[in-house]
Design a protein around this motif. Structure first.
Motif, short mmCIF file in Angstrom:
data_model
loop_
_atom_site.label_atom_id
_atom_site.label_comp_id
_atom_site.label_asym_id
_atom_site.label_seq_id
_atom_site.Cartn_x
_atom_site.Cartn_y
_atom_site.Cartn_z
N LYS A 1 -16.47 2.47 9.05
CA LYS A 1 -15.15 2.27 8.44
C LYS A 1 -14.31 3.51 8.69
O LYS A 1 -14.72 4.62 8.35
CB LYS A 1 -15.29 2.02 6.94
CG LYS A 1 -16.04 0.74 6.63
CD LYS A 1 -16.32 0.64 5.14
CE LYS A 1 -17.13 -0.58 4.82
NZ LYS A 1 -18.44 -0.61 5.44
N TRP A 2 -13.13 3.32 9.24
CA TRP A 2 -12.24 4.45 9.50
C TRP A 2 -11.86 5.12 8.18
O TRP A 2 -11.65 6.34 8.14
CB TRP A 2 -11.01 4.02 10.30
CG TRP A 2 -11.41 3.64 11.70
CD1 TRP A 2 -11.37 2.40 12.25
CD2 TRP A 2 -11.94 4.51 12.70
NE1 TRP A 2 -11.86 2.43 13.54
CE2 TRP A 2 -12.21 3.73 13.84
CE3 TRP A 2 -12.25 5.87 12.74
CZ2 TRP A 2 -12.75 4.26 15.01
CZ3 TRP A 2 -12.78 6.41 13.92
CH2 TRP A 2 -13.03 5.59 15.02
N GLU A 3 -11.80 4.34 7.11
CA GLU A 3 -11.47 4.92 5.82
C GLU A 3 -12.52 5.95 5.40
O GLU A 3 -12.20 6.97 4.80
CB GLU A 3 -11.37 3.84 4.73
CG GLU A 3 -10.29 2.81 4.96
CD GLU A 3 -10.74 1.64 5.86
OE1 GLU A 3 -11.95 1.49 6.13
OE2 GLU A 3 -9.87 0.90 6.29
N MET A 4 -13.79 5.65 5.72
CA MET A 4 -14.86 6.58 5.36
C MET A 4 -14.79 7.84 6.22
O MET A 4 -15.00 8.95 5.71
CB MET A 4 -16.23 5.89 5.51
CG MET A 4 -17.36 6.73 5.02
SD MET A 4 -17.18 7.07 3.25
CE MET A 4 -18.80 7.65 2.86
N HIS B 1 -12.10 9.11 7.50
CA HIS B 1 -10.96 9.84 6.94
C HIS B 1 -11.36 10.51 5.63
O HIS B 1 -10.98 11.66 5.36
CB HIS B 1 -9.78 8.87 6.73
CG HIS B 1 -8.55 9.54 6.21
ND1 HIS B 1 -8.19 9.49 4.88
CD2 HIS B 1 -7.61 10.28 6.84
CE1 HIS B 1 -7.08 10.17 4.71
NE2 HIS B 1 -6.70 10.66 5.88
N TRP B 2 -12.11 9.82 4.80
CA TRP B 2 -12.58 10.35 3.53
C TRP B 2 -13.39 11.63 3.76
O TRP B 2 -13.18 12.65 3.08
CB TRP B 2 -13.42 9.30 2.80
CG TRP B 2 -13.95 9.74 1.48
CD1 TRP B 2 -15.18 10.21 1.19
CD2 TRP B 2 -13.23 9.73 0.23
NE1 TRP B 2 -15.30 10.49 -0.14
CE2 TRP B 2 -14.10 10.21 -0.76
CE3 TRP B 2 -11.95 9.36 -0.13
CZ2 TRP B 2 -13.74 10.34 -2.08
CZ3 TRP B 2 -11.58 9.49 -1.47
CH2 TRP B 2 -12.47 9.97 -2.43
N LYS C 1 -10.10 13.74 3.02
CA LYS C 1 -10.03 13.63 1.56
C LYS C 1 -11.01 14.56 0.84
O LYS C 1 -10.70 15.08 -0.22
CB LYS C 1 -10.29 12.19 1.12
CG LYS C 1 -9.18 11.24 1.49
CD LYS C 1 -7.98 11.53 0.66
CE LYS C 1 -7.16 10.27 0.47
NZ LYS C 1 -6.06 10.49 -0.43
#
Length: 192
Positions: free
Chosen positions: A128-131, A133-134, A138
Motif C-alpha cells: 500500500k502506497w499509504e503505508m 508514505h506512513w 508520517k
C-alpha cells in the motif's frame, strides 16, 4: 541495559511501523511465558486487508487485554496509550532507519507468510502506497515522540535505536526468533 526481569509481567513495546515490535513480542512471550498481544490484530478485522474495527470495539478489546495480569503488548495507538501505560510494568522502545523499515515492509508483504509475527488471521497483505508514505514521511520523527513518552512514564525502560542495538538486546536477554505454532504454519488447529 536493564535486566529483562526489571520490566515485570506487563511489558509494552513501542516503536514505528516495521521496527520489529511483533517479532520481539513473540520472542519475549516464548522466553517469559507471557501472552503476546498484537494491537494491530485487535484494531483490524480478521480475514480482511487490514480493515479497521469500529473505535468502540477496538477500545473494548484493548481495555480487556490490558486488564489481564500478564502480557507483552506491542503497538502504539497513542489515543489509548495512557491507560495501557498505567497498567504496564515496563517499556521497550525500538526504532530503526526508515529505509530498513521499508525493506521489512516490502519483504513481509511480498513474501506474505501466514506465520509472520503479528499477521492478521486470514488476511492477504498487499503493498500500500499509504503505508510506504506512513513509514517514510508520517513516522519520520516518531522515535523522538516515543522516547519522550517512555522517559515521562517513569517505568523501567529499554531503548534500542538501531538494528544493532536490537540484536544486542536479543543476545543479552537470551531471546531467539519465535517458533510459530503449527496452526500458523498451515496445520489445522484441532481447537478451531
Amino acid at each position: 541495559m536493564q535486566p529483562l526481569a526489571s520490566l515485570g509481567e506487563r511489558i509494552v513495546i513501542l516503536g514505528p511501523s516495521n521496527a520489529g515490535k511483533s517479532t520481539l513480542a513473540l520472542a519475549l512471550s516464548a522466553k517469559l511465558g507471557l501472552p503476546a498481544v498484537h494491537l494491530d490484530q485487535l484494531q483490524h478485522l480478521p480475514g480482511t486487508d487490514w480493515q479497521p474495527r469500529s473505535e468502540a470495539e477496538f477500545k473494548a478489546l484493548h481495555d480487556a487485554a490490558i486488564e489481564k495480569d500478564q502480557w507483552v503488548m506491542e503497538g502504539n495507538y497513542s489515543r489509548l496509550m495512557p491507560q495501557r501505560l498505567a497498567r504496564a510494568t515496563g517499556i521497550i522502545l525500538i526504532t530503526s532507519s526508515p529505509w530498513l523499515r521499508i525493506g521489512r515492509y516490502l519483504k513481509r508483504t511480498l513474501i506474505n507468510r501466514a506465520d509472520r509475527a503479528g499477521h492478521l488471521e486470514g488476511a492477504r497483505d498487499s503493498i500500500k502506497w499509504e503505508m510506504i508514505h506512513w513509514i517514510l514521511v508520517k513516522t519520520r520523527d516518531s522515535d523522538k515522540k516515543y522516547a519522550e513518552i517512555v522517559r515521562a512514564s517513569g517505568l523501567p525502560a529499554v531503548e534500542c535505536h538501531t538494528a544493532r542495538a536490537l540484536n544486542e538486546l536479543y543476545r543479552v536477554w537470551g531471546l531467539s526468533s519465535p517458533v510459530m505454532k503449527p496452526e500458523a504454519r498451515g496445520t489445522p488447529n484441532p481447537g478451531s
